[in-house]
Design a protein around this motif. Sequence first.
Motif, short mmCIF file in Angstrom:
data_model
loop_
_atom_site.label_atom_id
_atom_site.label_comp_id
_atom_site.label_asym_id
_atom_site.label_seq_id
_atom_site.Cartn_x
_atom_site.Cartn_y
_atom_site.Cartn_z
N THR A 94 51.29 -20.57 -13.29
CA THR A 94 49.96 -21.39 -14.03
C THR A 94 50.16 -22.56 -14.56
OG1 THR A 94 49.95 -18.68 -14.82
CG2 THR A 94 48.58 -19.59 -15.87
N ARG A 95 49.07 -22.85 -14.09
CA ARG A 95 48.69 -24.23 -14.65
C ARG A 95 48.10 -24.49 -15.66
NH1 ARG A 95 49.11 -28.46 -9.63
NH2 ARG A 95 50.39 -27.51 -8.53
N ARG A 96 48.23 -25.33 -17.18
CA ARG A 96 47.69 -25.03 -18.13
C ARG A 96 47.67 -26.70 -18.45
NH1 ARG A 96 51.18 -20.24 -18.76
NH2 ARG A 96 49.92 -19.27 -19.75
N PRO A 97 46.61 -26.71 -19.51
CA PRO A 97 46.62 -27.70 -20.21
C PRO A 97 47.09 -28.68 -20.70
CG PRO A 97 44.52 -27.01 -20.61
CD PRO A 97 45.66 -25.49 -20.37
N ILE A 98 48.63 -29.48 -20.29
CA ILE A 98 49.65 -30.62 -21.21
C ILE A 98 49.29 -31.50 -22.05
CG2 ILE A 98 51.92 -31.70 -20.83
CD1 ILE A 98 51.51 -29.94 -18.37
N LEU A 99 48.99 -31.52 -23.07
CA LEU A 99 49.32 -32.61 -23.98
C LEU A 99 50.55 -32.78 -24.59
CD1 LEU A 99 47.59 -35.63 -24.93
CD2 LEU A 99 47.23 -33.42 -26.85
N ARG A 119 49.06 -36.66 -21.29
CA ARG A 119 48.00 -35.54 -20.21
C ARG A 119 48.51 -35.35 -19.38
NH1 ARG A 119 44.96 -39.46 -21.46
NH2 ARG A 119 43.22 -40.16 -19.56
N ASP A 120 47.62 -33.85 -19.25
CA ASP A 120 47.58 -33.46 -17.85
C ASP A 120 47.22 -32.24 -17.97
OD1 ASP A 120 47.84 -32.38 -14.68
OD2 ASP A 120 50.14 -32.90 -14.13
N LEU A 121 45.55 -32.38 -18.00
CA LEU A 121 44.91 -30.80 -17.26
C LEU A 121 43.87 -30.34 -16.22
CD1 LEU A 121 43.05 -29.84 -19.58
CD2 LEU A 121 40.90 -32.08 -19.14
N PRO A 122 44.83 -29.53 -15.88
CA PRO A 122 44.31 -28.77 -14.37
C PRO A 122 43.27 -28.74 -14.16
CG PRO A 122 46.01 -27.96 -15.25
CD PRO A 122 45.18 -27.88 -16.49
N GLU A 123 42.64 -29.45 -12.43
CA GLU A 123 41.65 -29.63 -12.48
C GLU A 123 40.31 -28.47 -12.61
OE1 GLU A 123 43.47 -28.61 -9.32
OE2 GLU A 123 44.50 -30.47 -9.80
N GLN A 124 40.71 -26.98 -13.10
CA GLN A 124 39.76 -26.02 -13.48
C GLN A 124 38.97 -26.89 -14.93
OE1 GLN A 124 42.85 -25.64 -13.14
NE2 GLN A 124 43.79 -24.20 -14.11
N LYS A 156 39.75 -39.80 -17.29
CA LYS A 156 40.70 -38.98 -16.28
C LYS A 156 41.81 -38.05 -16.95
CE LYS A 156 41.08 -42.41 -13.22
NZ LYS A 156 42.14 -43.88 -13.03
N ASN A 157 42.11 -36.52 -15.75
CA ASN A 157 42.57 -35.90 -16.27
C ASN A 157 43.90 -35.82 -16.47
OD1 ASN A 157 39.79 -33.98 -15.98
ND2 ASN A 157 40.99 -32.23 -15.33
N LYS A 158 43.63 -37.16 -16.17
CA LYS A 158 45.58 -36.76 -15.94
C LYS A 158 45.57 -38.41 -16.67
CE LYS A 158 47.46 -34.35 -12.55
NZ LYS A 158 48.41 -34.27 -11.31
N GLY A 159 46.88 -38.76 -17.25
CA GLY A 159 47.15 -40.00 -17.75
C GLY A 159 47.43 -40.27 -19.08
#
Length: 183
Positions: A94-99, A119-124, A156-159
């Motif tokens: 399960t991919r969850r938002p990462i900060l 951060r790594d925010l899944p595409e959904q 961007k969702n990742k960075g």
Amino acid sequence: EGDTVEVSSHTVFSSEYTRSKEEYEVVVEHGSGSGTYRYNDMVTAAAADAEPGKKFSHWERGGTVVSYAEKYSFYVNGNVAVSAVYVAETDAVTRRPILVMSTPVAIVEENKIAFFAERDLPEQYALVETGILIGTRADLTLNAAGALKAVSLTGKNKGQFTVRKGNVEAGEIWYGRAYMIYK
């Protein structure tokens, strides 16, 4: 404080920076990318092939999930170890938002302190805003009195995002907190 210059036509000003020669060790467990890097070098850790019956799940740094991508890219700001984690092929990931916020770095010779967040925010999910709050009190929130807010402009969702605070005197204590607003 700089010099005063009178400008009478189109003028171009440029700054010169000297890159730090300090080197850091990056250890990539269960993958490639280990080595010696300098501050702000981009590292790409690539997960090794999974053993039979297993699949790649995520990357961890210090026991914290930092990415779900098999290739995890980040900028170096100190010695670090990252580890690829694998699970049984039948397990759901399960991919969850990462900060994640890294330990601040004091730049003593320049009277600065630097705060790093990634951060790594899944595409959904859609990123609304992300950044770092800094202040001299530990109870930092978006509306806290005295909190300085620095907002990332990438969208961007990742960075990764870095904030440097200047004019920090020896003995001063500064706090930082990463935030992310998403829907």
